[in-house]
Design an enzyme around this catalytic site. Structure first.
Site, PDB file in Angstrom:
ATOM      1  N   HIS A   1       0.775  -0.681   0.133  1.00 32.97           N
ATOM      2  CA  HIS A   1       0.341   0.254  -0.155  1.00 32.97           C
ATOM      3  C   HIS A   1       0.705   0.790  -0.494  1.00 32.97           C
ATOM      4  O   HIS A   1       2.428   1.350  -0.008  1.00 32.97           O
ATOM      5  CB  HIS A   1      -1.118  -0.522   1.055  1.00 32.97           C
ATOM      6  CG  HIS A   1       0.069   0.111   2.937  1.00 32.97           C
ATOM      7  ND1 HIS A   1       0.227  -0.857   3.645  1.00 32.97           N
ATOM      8  CD2 HIS A   1       0.631   0.944   3.054  1.00 32.97           C
ATOM      9  CE1 HIS A   1       0.431  -1.291   4.563  1.00 32.97           C
ATOM     10  NE2 HIS A   1       0.787   0.201   4.159  1.00 32.97           N
TER      11      HIS A   1
HETATM   12  C1  T46 Z   1       2.794   0.460   6.941  1.00 29.71           C
HETATM   13  C2  T46 Z   1       3.049  -0.480   6.795  1.00 29.71           C
HETATM   14  C3  T46 Z   1       4.705  -0.279   7.190  1.00 29.71           C
HETATM   15  C4  T46 Z   1      -4.564  -1.102  13.181  1.00 29.71           C
HETATM   16  O1  T46 Z   1      -5.852  -0.975  13.590  1.00 29.71           O
HETATM   17  N1  T46 Z   1      -3.784  -0.187  13.846  1.00 29.71           N
HETATM   18  C5  T46 Z   1      -2.456   0.137  13.153  1.00 29.71           C
HETATM   19  O2  T46 Z   1      -2.247   1.335  13.697  1.00 29.71           O
HETATM   20  C6  T46 Z   1      -2.326  -0.446  12.471  1.00 29.71           C
HETATM   21  C7  T46 Z   1      -0.520  -0.302  11.839  1.00 29.71           C
HETATM   22  C8  T46 Z   1      -2.924  -1.241  11.686  1.00 29.71           C
HETATM   23  N2  T46 Z   1      -4.198  -1.993  12.515  1.00 29.71           N
HETATM   24  C9  T46 Z   1      -4.943  -2.701  11.590  1.00 29.71           C
HETATM   25  C10 T46 Z   1      -5.666  -2.746  10.489  1.00 29.71           C
HETATM   26  C11 T46 Z   1      -5.587  -4.233   9.834  1.00 29.71           C
HETATM   27  O3  T46 Z   1      -6.527  -4.568   9.998  1.00 29.71           O
HETATM   28  O4  T46 Z   1      -4.250  -4.041  11.419  1.00 29.71           O
HETATM   29  C12 T46 Z   1      -4.174  -4.731  10.889  1.00 29.71           C
HETATM   30  C13 T46 Z   1      -2.900  -5.418  10.164  1.00 29.71           C
HETATM   31  O5  T46 Z   1      -2.376  -4.134   9.506  1.00 29.71           O
HETATM   32  P1  T46 Z   1      -1.785  -4.066   8.073  1.00 29.71           P
HETATM   33  O6  T46 Z   1      -2.564  -5.067   7.311  1.00 29.71           O
HETATM   34  O7  T46 Z   1      -2.206  -2.226   7.011  1.00 29.71           O
HETATM   35  O8  T46 Z   1      -0.225  -4.166   8.066  1.00 29.71           O
HETATM   36  P2  T46 Z   1       0.656  -4.009   6.997  1.00 29.71           P
HETATM   37  O9  T46 Z   1       1.918  -5.063   7.986  1.00 29.71           O
HETATM   38  O10 T46 Z   1       0.488  -4.469   5.696  1.00 29.71           O
HETATM   39  O11 T46 Z   1       1.063  -2.465   7.018  1.00 29.71           O
HETATM   40  C14 T46 Z   1       1.279  -1.525   8.490  1.00 29.71           C
HETATM   41  C15 T46 Z   1       0.947  -0.691   8.407  1.00 29.71           C
HETATM   42  O12 T46 Z   1      -0.647  -0.678   8.302  1.00 29.71           O
HETATM   43  C16 T46 Z   1       1.445   0.507   7.212  1.00 29.71           C
HETATM   44  O13 T46 Z   1       0.684   1.672   8.177  1.00 29.71           O
HETATM   45  O14 T46 Z   1       3.036   1.799   6.279  1.00 29.71           O
HETATM   46  O15 T46 Z   1       2.835  -1.459   7.751  1.00 29.71           O
END
Ligand code: T46
Length: 134
Positions: free
Chosen positions: A51
């Site tokens: 993303h």
């Molecule tokens: C990024 C990279 C480096 C939350 O509820 N609160 C939060 O602060 C975050 C970061 C995530 N979430 C929830 C959203 C999803 O349902 O946790 C779940 C996993 O998040 P995501 O799939 O977006 O995780 P990554 O590792 O793909 O990405 C994360 C961050 O979301 C993003 O901002 O830049 O790490």
């Protein structure tokens, strides 16, 4: 905000007891800090991210172990290895990111400029490319 990524070197404060690094807003963290989260126990072979963010600024630090970021501004792609707690990867503006090659002991700490907001995410690469190159 123009896409900007930069690898920062943090000053390590140390003595004969060990090392300490402090992250302070508008000093070695070039924005006001609203949120901190960390990614750990990532399974072998997993790739995360996929993303970009519209407004969020982030600083990523591997406080244990290592992982690699793929950064893509729509024109240029680069891979940045994070393998030391004294290195911080600053990501600002429209940058597609993927994280991979997590070591078993990796703890990836992220300091962010905004509270969590799903509306700030661009999770479709085609949409990202259109915005990044328009
Ligand atoms: C990024 C990279 C480096 C939350 O509820 N609160 C939060 O602060 C975050 C970061 C995530 N979430 C929830 C959203 C999803 O349902 O946790 C779940 C996993 O998040 P995501 O799939 O977006 O995780 P990554 O590792 O793909 O990405 C994360 C961050 O979301 C993003 O901002 O830049 O790490």
């Amino acid at each position: 905000m123009k896409p900007h990524t930069e690898l920062l070197d943090f000053k390590t404060l140390g003595d004969d007891r060990g090392s300490l690094i402090a992250l302070e807003e508008n000093y070695n963290t070039p924005f006001a800090i609203k949120r901190v989260y960390y990614i750990f126990e990532t399974k072998s072979g997993v790739r995360r991210g996929y993303h970009a963010h519209k407004y969020l600024k982030q600083l990523a630090i591997c406080i244990s172990g290592s992982c690699t970021f793929l950064l893509d501004d729509g024109i240029t792609k680069k891979d940045i290895l994070l393998d030391s707690p004294n290195k911080g990867l600053l990501i600002e503006g429209l940058v597609w990111r993927e994280m991979y090659d997590f070591s078993e002991d990796c703890i990836l700490l992220i300091v962010a400029s905004e509270h969590f907001n799903e509306d700030d995410y661009i999770r479709d690469y085609g949409t990202f490319l259109k915005l990044a190159t328009s």
